[in-house]
Design a protein around this motif. Structure first.
Motif, PDB file in Angstrom:
ATOM      1  N   UNK A 167       0.898  -1.386   0.147  1.00  0.00           N
ATOM      2  CA  UNK A 167       0.107  -0.221   0.244  1.00  0.00           C
ATOM      3  C   UNK A 167       0.766   1.245  -0.581  1.00  0.00           C
ATOM      4  N   UNK A 168       1.799   1.526   0.559  1.00  0.00           N
ATOM      5  CA  UNK A 168       2.780   2.109   0.873  1.00  0.00           C
ATOM      6  C   UNK A 168       3.040   2.159  -0.816  1.00  0.00           C
ATOM      7  N   UNK A 169       3.662   1.842  -1.689  1.00  0.00           N
ATOM      8  CA  UNK A 169       4.677   1.630  -2.763  1.00  0.00           C
ATOM      9  C   UNK A 169       2.862   2.262  -3.498  1.00  0.00           C
ATOM     10  N   UNK A 170       2.240   1.740  -3.602  1.00  0.00           N
ATOM     11  CA  UNK A 170       1.138   2.703  -4.306  1.00  0.00           C
ATOM     12  C   UNK A 170       1.007   4.382  -4.384  1.00  0.00           C
ATOM     13  N   UNK A 171       0.866   3.951  -2.362  1.00  0.00           N
ATOM     14  CA  UNK A 171       0.786   5.973  -2.804  1.00  0.00           C
ATOM     15  C   UNK A 171       1.967   6.493  -2.369  1.00  0.00           C
TER      16      UNK A 171
END
Length: 490
Positions: A267-271
């Motif tokens: 999720x942090x990569x998507x953000x």
């Protein structure tokens, strides 16, 4: 020369023309599926160059909607904490007392029958922090900012209601030692603490409240007195996740202070693709901002469907009625076998805040049980312009008491009606039928002579309700006591 072909992303059919020798149609659903409407031109078997930016926009948008659902628990707490600090003027070491109906209007699905005593503690500011509880009948708990229960305090905690000192230790500190204290290692830097007194006498509550102390462990020899703060009278506020770009601003701010868990690294990569990253300012470009705003709107719509039309297995308490289990996670850790409860978590924390094992009682006469209804008996949304009735049969399965509370579907908060009342309960002087049952009424105007059994609803607004059983009995668990659906009075 290669022919260019057309593909409709996320549509009900996909037309392929690879090598342009054969046309194949693949049906992906029997019913139409909503789509972004993004049309992609193909250059033979590859997307055309002018379509690549559209694909990246679509990818970022889809990931942003899922990040919205993922972030609901932490954004919910972060916004509520912001209100404590900025609107109420409370510090990390103060307690906020929600005593009146007006005090609780900004809390997600608040209970309208009992006072709340709450605070948000910032361990980044305090370092290890002490909560000093007095002896007495209290029930409290600690949760991290993903709203996972971390510890129980009071009668059900290690102090057994005899009082004691707890020290909350931030995740950056390991092997903390403090003889004479109950040590609570914390998952997050920001923490939630709430409790209530179990004695019905308000004077006892006032006495116990004054004895609770919160202070940095480093100041234990000379702590600053803990203040009790109330929400400002007459000032409207909401402690719910914000909408639009403000949702992502609040998420970015809280992520700066919190550790990233293994489960959240994707999720942090998507953000990162959306301009949200630890250690960097929130500065999305116009493309990213447009996607974030659209994803917040779509994500909220998904959250509404996920909460109000639960598609989880065995979610109905009575299979033939419209009463859902509100608490559908298996336990406070949010873990299930082989997966984390992503959609269950999003469902609950869109419409509510705080979670504990006591709210998921499996033992008769202990804890609480929650049922939610979003529809009438015909499967229509509950409409504030219409009149409804609900019959509560005799002998409701609750050792302590039962209550039914009405919430605004848009805010998920207590309905802010002119009546300034959202709940009916066995603690109130309700009119009973000869057989011991109770008829309750919901609508813009009270039925003549039934005012005691009525909650006022608002035309132009939908609503939903929670039925709470405090100390649910065997008749609740074996379903031998059964309640009907809410019915429109036509």
């Amino acid at each position: 020369m290669k022919n260019k072909c057309l593909i409709l992303i996320a549509g009900i059919s996909l037309i392929l023309n690879i090598g342009c020798e054969k046309k194949t149609t693949i049906n992906t659903a029997s019913n139409p599926v909503s789509t972004s409407g993004t049309e992609i031109k193909m250059d033979g078997e590859l997307p055309s160059k002018e379509s690549i930016p559209k694909l990246f926009d679509e990818m970022d948008f889809q990931q942003a909607t899922q990040c919205y659902l993922w972030a609901l628990p932490i954004v919910g707490f972060a916004k509520w904490q912001y209100q404590h600090y900025k609107t109420f003027g409370a510090s990390s070491n103060d307690l906020v007392l929600y005593n009146s109906y007006a005090d609780r209007l900004g809390i997600l699905t608040a209970n309208a029958t009992t006072p709340y005593i709450l605070t948000f503690i910032d361990l980044g500011v305090n370092g290890p922090t002490v909560i000093e509880m007095p002896a007495g009948r209290t029930a409290g708990g600690l949760a991290d900012f993903w709203q996972r229960e971390q510890a129980t305090i009071g009668e059900m905690g290690p102090d057994k209601g005899k009082g004691g000192k707890y020290v909350l230790v931030p995740p950056t500190i390991k092997d903390f030692k403090a003889p004479g204290y109950f040590i609570v290692p914390c998952n997050t830097v920001n923490m939630f603490f709430g409790f209530r007194t179990l004695d019905p006498d308000p004077k006892v509550t006032e006495m116990l409240l004054k004895q609770v102390k919160i202070y940095p462990y480093a100041q234990r020899t000379n702590p600053t007195p803990t203040k009790v703060v109330s929400p400002p009278a007459g000032k409207k506020w909401l402690g719910i996740p914000p909408t639009g770009i403000a949702y992502w601003e609040r998420l970015h701010a809280i992520l700066q202070n919190e550790p990233v868990e293994e489960r959240d690294r994707f999720f942090m990569a998507w953000l990162r693709n959306l301009g949200i990253e630890k250690g960097k300012p929130f500065a999305p470009d116009e493309r990213q901002k447009k996607i974030l705003i659209a994803a917040a709107e779509k994500g909220q719509q998904m959250a509404m469907a996920n909460s109000f039309e639960k598609r989880f297995a065995d979610v109905k308490h009575w299979p033939d009625k419209h009463w859902d289990y509100v608490l559908i996670m298996k336990n406070a850790s949010q873990h299930a076998d082989n997966y984390d409860e992503f959609f269950e978590r999003a469902s609950y924390f869109y419409e509510a805040v705080t979670y504990s094992q006591a709210m998921m009682s499996k033992t008769p006469n202990v804890g609480q049980a929650y049922l939610g209804s979003y529809y009438d008996n015909e499967g229509n949304w509950l409409d504030g312009a219409k009149n409804y009735t609900l019959n509560v049969p005799a002998n409701p399965p609750a050792v302590n008491f039962w209550s039914i509370t009405v919430y605004d579907s848009a805010t998920r908060c207590l309905i802010d009606n002119p009546q300034q009342n959202a709940d009916l309960s066995s603690r109130k002087d309700l009119i009973k039928n000869a057989d011991g049952s109770v008829d309750l009424y919901f609508g813009p105007k009270a039925p003549a002579g039934k005012e005691k059994n009525w909650v006022q609803t608002l035309p132009g607004k939908h609503w939903f309700t929670y039925m709470r059983f405090y100390g649910p009995t065997t008749a609740y668990f074996d379903k031998s006591w059964k309640m009907d659906d809410i019915k429109e009075v036509k």
